[in-house]
Design a protein around this motif. Structure first.
Motif, PDB file in Angstrom:
ATOM      1  N   GLY A   1       6.648   6.533   0.760  1.00 11.17           N
ATOM      2  CA  GLY A   1       5.205   5.794   1.876  1.00 11.17           C
ATOM      3  C   GLY A   1       6.013   4.939   2.593  1.00 11.17           C
ATOM      4  N   THR A   2       6.756   4.070   2.291  1.00 13.00           N
ATOM      5  CA  THR A   2       7.620   3.919   3.276  1.00 13.00           C
ATOM      6  C   THR A   2       8.000   4.077   4.788  1.00 13.00           C
ATOM      7  OG1 THR A   2       8.118   1.907   1.109  1.00 13.00           O
ATOM      8  CG2 THR A   2       9.557   1.446   3.489  1.00 13.00           C
ATOM      9  N   LYS A   3       8.375   5.146   4.463  1.00 13.53           N
ATOM     10  CA  LYS A   3       8.761   5.572   4.959  1.00 13.53           C
ATOM     11  C   LYS A   3       7.720   6.522   6.274  1.00 13.53           C
ATOM     12  CE  LYS A   3      11.859   9.907   7.569  1.00 13.53           C
ATOM     13  NZ  LYS A   3      12.595  11.549   6.714  1.00 13.53           N
ATOM     14  N   ALA A   4       6.653   6.657   5.929  1.00 14.31           N
ATOM     15  CA  ALA A   4       5.015   6.863   6.660  1.00 14.31           C
ATOM     16  C   ALA A   4       5.141   6.119   6.610  1.00 14.31           C
ATOM     17  CB  ALA A   4       3.754   7.670   5.002  1.00 14.31           C
TER      18      ALA A   4
ATOM     19  N   GLY B   1      -1.148  -4.243  12.185  1.00 18.60           N
ATOM     20  CA  GLY B   1      -1.527  -5.835  10.763  1.00 18.60           C
ATOM     21  C   GLY B   1      -1.830  -4.545   9.503  1.00 18.60           C
ATOM     22  N   ASN B   2      -2.486  -3.470   9.601  1.00 13.72           N
ATOM     23  CA  ASN B   2      -2.575  -2.953   8.133  1.00 13.72           C
ATOM     24  C   ASN B   2      -1.022  -2.189   7.554  1.00 13.72           C
ATOM     25  OD1 ASN B   2      -5.476  -3.637   7.960  1.00 13.72           O
ATOM     26  ND2 ASN B   2      -5.923  -1.609   8.674  1.00 13.72           N
ATOM     27  N   GLN B   3      -0.344  -1.772   8.672  1.00 14.44           N
ATOM     28  CA  GLN B   3       1.542  -1.505   7.694  1.00 14.44           C
ATOM     29  C   GLN B   3       2.281  -2.331   7.522  1.00 14.44           C
ATOM     30  OE1 GLN B   3       1.091   0.642  11.400  1.00 14.44           O
ATOM     31  NE2 GLN B   3      -0.397   2.371  10.421  1.00 14.44           N
ATOM     32  N   ILE B   4       1.949  -3.496   8.056  1.00 16.14           N
ATOM     33  CA  ILE B   4       2.608  -4.913   7.632  1.00 16.14           C
ATOM     34  C   ILE B   4       2.481  -5.179   6.451  1.00 16.14           C
ATOM     35  CG2 ILE B   4       2.969  -6.757   8.546  1.00 16.14           C
ATOM     36  CD1 ILE B   4       3.232  -6.457  11.837  1.00 16.14           C
ATOM     37  N   LEU B   5       0.921  -4.992   5.779  1.00 12.02           N
ATOM     38  CA  LEU B   5       0.747  -6.028   5.261  1.00 12.02           C
ATOM     39  C   LEU B   5       0.609  -4.779   4.219  1.00 12.02           C
ATOM     40  CD1 LEU B   5      -3.241  -6.863   6.051  1.00 12.02           C
ATOM     41  CD2 LEU B   5      -1.628  -8.256   5.017  1.00 12.02           C
ATOM     42  N   LEU B   6       1.086  -3.546   4.416  1.00 10.23           N
ATOM     43  CA  LEU B   6       1.184  -2.698   3.172  1.00 10.23           C
ATOM     44  C   LEU B   6       2.798  -2.913   3.315  1.00 10.23           C
ATOM     45  CD1 LEU B   6      -0.373   1.190   4.500  1.00 10.23           C
ATOM     46  CD2 LEU B   6      -1.339  -0.460   2.323  1.00 10.23           C
ATOM     47  N   LEU B   7       3.504  -2.962   3.589  1.00  7.86           N
ATOM     48  CA  LEU B   7       5.309  -3.632   3.360  1.00  7.86           C
ATOM     49  C   LEU B   7       5.651  -4.885   2.520  1.00  7.86           C
ATOM     50  CD1 LEU B   7       6.347  -2.415   7.063  1.00  7.86           C
ATOM     51  CD2 LEU B   7       7.028  -1.195   5.020  1.00  7.86           C
TER      52      LEU B   7
ATOM     53  N   GLY C   1       2.932  -5.964   0.699  1.00 16.63           N
ATOM     54  CA  GLY C   1       2.409  -5.769  -0.500  1.00 16.63           C
ATOM     55  C   GLY C   1       3.087  -5.025  -1.542  1.00 16.63           C
ATOM     56  N   GLY C   2       4.172  -3.179  -1.148  1.00 15.93           N
ATOM     57  CA  GLY C   2       5.270  -3.544  -1.556  1.00 15.93           C
ATOM     58  C   GLY C   2       6.494  -4.172  -1.994  1.00 15.93           C
ATOM     59  N   LYS C   3       6.542  -5.317  -1.268  1.00 14.27           N
ATOM     60  CA  LYS C   3       7.811  -6.163  -1.364  1.00 14.27           C
ATOM     61  C   LYS C   3       7.726  -6.319  -2.371  1.00 14.27           C
ATOM     62  CE  LYS C   3      10.891  -9.175   0.696  1.00 14.27           C
ATOM     63  NZ  LYS C   3      11.675 -10.324   1.937  1.00 14.27           N
ATOM     64  N   GLN C   4       6.664  -6.949  -2.292  1.00  6.82           N
ATOM     65  CA  GLN C   4       5.814  -8.321  -3.039  1.00  6.82           C
ATOM     66  C   GLN C   4       5.705  -8.083  -5.081  1.00  6.82           C
ATOM     67  OE1 GLN C   4       4.295 -11.931  -3.040  1.00  6.82           O
ATOM     68  NE2 GLN C   4       6.211 -11.532  -1.144  1.00  6.82           N
TER      69      GLN C   4
ATOM     70  N   GLY D   1       4.250  -7.605 -15.015  1.00  4.41           N
ATOM     71  CA  GLY D   1       4.683  -8.400 -13.670  1.00  4.41           C
ATOM     72  C   GLY D   1       3.695  -8.017 -12.541  1.00  4.41           C
ATOM     73  N   TYR D   2       3.876  -7.633 -11.264  1.00  9.90           N
ATOM     74  CA  TYR D   2       3.196  -7.845  -9.754  1.00  9.90           C
ATOM     75  C   TYR D   2       2.827  -6.207  -9.254  1.00  9.90           C
ATOM     76  CZ  TYR D   2       4.519 -12.508 -10.186  1.00  9.90           C
ATOM     77  OH  TYR D   2       4.458 -13.695 -10.864  1.00  9.90           O
ATOM     78  N   GLY D   3       2.918  -5.244  -9.631  1.00  6.24           N
ATOM     79  CA  GLY D   3       3.039  -4.037  -8.991  1.00  6.24           C
ATOM     80  C   GLY D   3       1.405  -4.227  -8.854  1.00  6.24           C
ATOM     81  N   ARG D   4       0.509  -4.279  -9.354  1.00  8.11           N
ATOM     82  CA  ARG D   4      -1.016  -4.271  -8.985  1.00  8.11           C
ATOM     83  C   ARG D   4      -1.192  -5.743  -7.358  1.00  8.11           C
ATOM     84  NH1 ARG D   4      -5.110  -4.498 -13.096  1.00  8.11           N
ATOM     85  NH2 ARG D   4      -5.259  -2.965 -14.706  1.00  8.11           N
ATOM     86  N   ASP D   5      -0.177  -5.882  -6.840  1.00  8.36           N
ATOM     87  CA  ASP D   5      -0.064  -6.560  -5.557  1.00  8.36           C
ATOM     88  C   ASP D   5      -0.014  -5.435  -4.730  1.00  8.36           C
ATOM     89  OD1 ASP D   5      -0.165  -9.500  -5.421  1.00  8.36           O
ATOM     90  OD2 ASP D   5       2.160  -9.516  -5.976  1.00  8.36           O
ATOM     91  N   ARG D   6      -0.023  -4.089  -4.731  1.00  3.34           N
ATOM     92  CA  ARG D   6       0.157  -2.773  -3.956  1.00  3.34           C
ATOM     93  C   ARG D   6      -1.275  -2.627  -3.819  1.00  3.34           C
ATOM     94  NH1 ARG D   6       5.038   0.679  -6.113  1.00  3.34           N
ATOM     95  NH2 ARG D   6       3.702   2.585  -4.438  1.00  3.34           N
ATOM     96  N   TYR D   7      -1.752  -2.727  -4.785  1.00  2.00           N
ATOM     97  CA  TYR D   7      -3.606  -1.895  -4.650  1.00  2.00           C
ATOM     98  C   TYR D   7      -4.374  -3.660  -3.953  1.00  2.00           C
ATOM     99  CZ  TYR D   7      -2.357   0.811  -8.443  1.00  2.00           C
ATOM    100  OH  TYR D   7      -1.305   2.096  -8.970  1.00  2.00           O
TER     101      TYR D   7
END
Length: 314
Positions: A6-9, A48-54, A56-59, A71-77
């Motif tokens: 997902g990060t690569k995409a 902006g959306n792609q930055i938000l996804l990145l 979210g993955g870090k959080q 944990g914080y896994g739902r931050d991605r959602y």
């Protein structure tokens, strides 16, 4: 894993969108085409959306804490849901407003720079096609034999479905913009430009609605896939001493699964034997479904009337 793909995409889509957004803004300032402005704002929203996804993955990668023991896994959602809001408001509603404004005051595309929007749109279509191809390649190993619609609906990892829908929407939006700009140049009627802009707005609103619905389901807490539930049931029942009485599962994140089950033990088993059976069942579950990061098993005596079906994916 899904996260790395997902990060690569995401990075590929971000690089394409930032470049395309700059070119679209140049084309708009040279021609004042509403389709080009709508597409430029669309690319900015996507970036902006792609930055938000990145982010979210870090959080989501943060370790569990006393205040957040699961944990914080739902931050991605959560960040994926914010993406749907941004796409709806910044992309879709702005395009519809710009279409209304252009419809009220239509004007043709004239002057020396009339060809710029066509060149930018054709170049953007080529760039977005490569971005979409990257998203498809990264999705295929995760998707397996699942159809694209089911993959978007059932995927527990939000990044790839979001990027797929964004890239597909961007490509289709460019076609709509090319339609509006091309007919405006051919006919000299600016209403075609307004029509292309409105089509872009409606497309973005529709995609945002799909993303919001699917991400909302993940936020509420979806169960494991049918395959994972079957593997968990088989792992628990792999020995005669234990069997599933009741099973519930819930995704805490794309790669984090909570398993809670009531399992049978023998009527005469000692506490030590029950503990051994539970430990063995937990080990088998983790071997069968590695994303089962949190497992809670409760021992009970098996009775036919106490058996309830597992909570399965809708």
């Amino acid at each position: 894993m899904a996260a790395s793909g997902g990060t690569k995409a995401i990075v590929a889509a971000l690089a394409a969108n930032l470049t395309i957004a700059a070119l679209k803004f140049i084309a708009y300032f040279l021609t004042r085409s509403s389709s080009m402005l709508a597409e430029a704002i669309h690319s900015v929203a996507d970036s902006g959306n792609q930055i938000l996804l990145l982010v979210g993955g870090k959080q989501a990668a943060r370790q569990a804490s006393p205040s957040h023991p699961f944990g914080y896994g739902r931050d991605r959602y959560i960040y994926a849901f914010i993406v749907s809001i941004v796409l709806f408001s910044v992309g879709g509603l702005f395009a519809l407003y710009e279409a209304y404004h252009k419809w009220q005051d239509p004007h043709p595309i004239e002057g020396f720079w009339w060809w710029v929007p066509l060149a930018v749109l054709v170049g953007a279509i080529i760039a977005e096609s490569f971005s979409l191809r990257t998203a498809i390649r990264e999705s295929n190993p995760v998707r397996g034999g699942t159809g694209w619609v089911d993959f978007i609906r059932r995927s527990k990892s939000p990044e790839l479905p979001v990027i797929l829908l964004e890239d597909f929407g961007a490509l289709l939006g460019l076609v709509f913009a090319l339609f509006g700009v091309g007919l405006t140049l051919l006919t000299g009627n600016g209403l075609w430009d307004a029509a292309g802009t409105a089509m872009i707005g409606l497309l973005l609103v529709a995609i945002a609605a799909v993303l919001a619905i699917e991400t909302k389901s993940l936020l509420l807490g979806e169960s494991a896939t049918r395959q994972h539930i079957r593997l968990i049931e088989e792992a628990i029942g792999a020995v005669d001493a234990t069997r599933v009485i009741h099973l519930k599962t819930m995704h805490l994140g794309p790669e984090e699964l909570l398993v809670a089950a009531k399992i049978s033990v023998g009527r005469s088993d000692s506490g030590q034997e029950i503990a051994r059976l539970i430990d063995a069942a937990e080990a088998r579950i983790r071997d069968a479904v590695p994303i089962a990061t949190m497992i809670y098993l409760e021992p009970d005596i098996y009775r036919s009337e106490s058996v309830r079906p597992a909570a399965r994916e809708s």
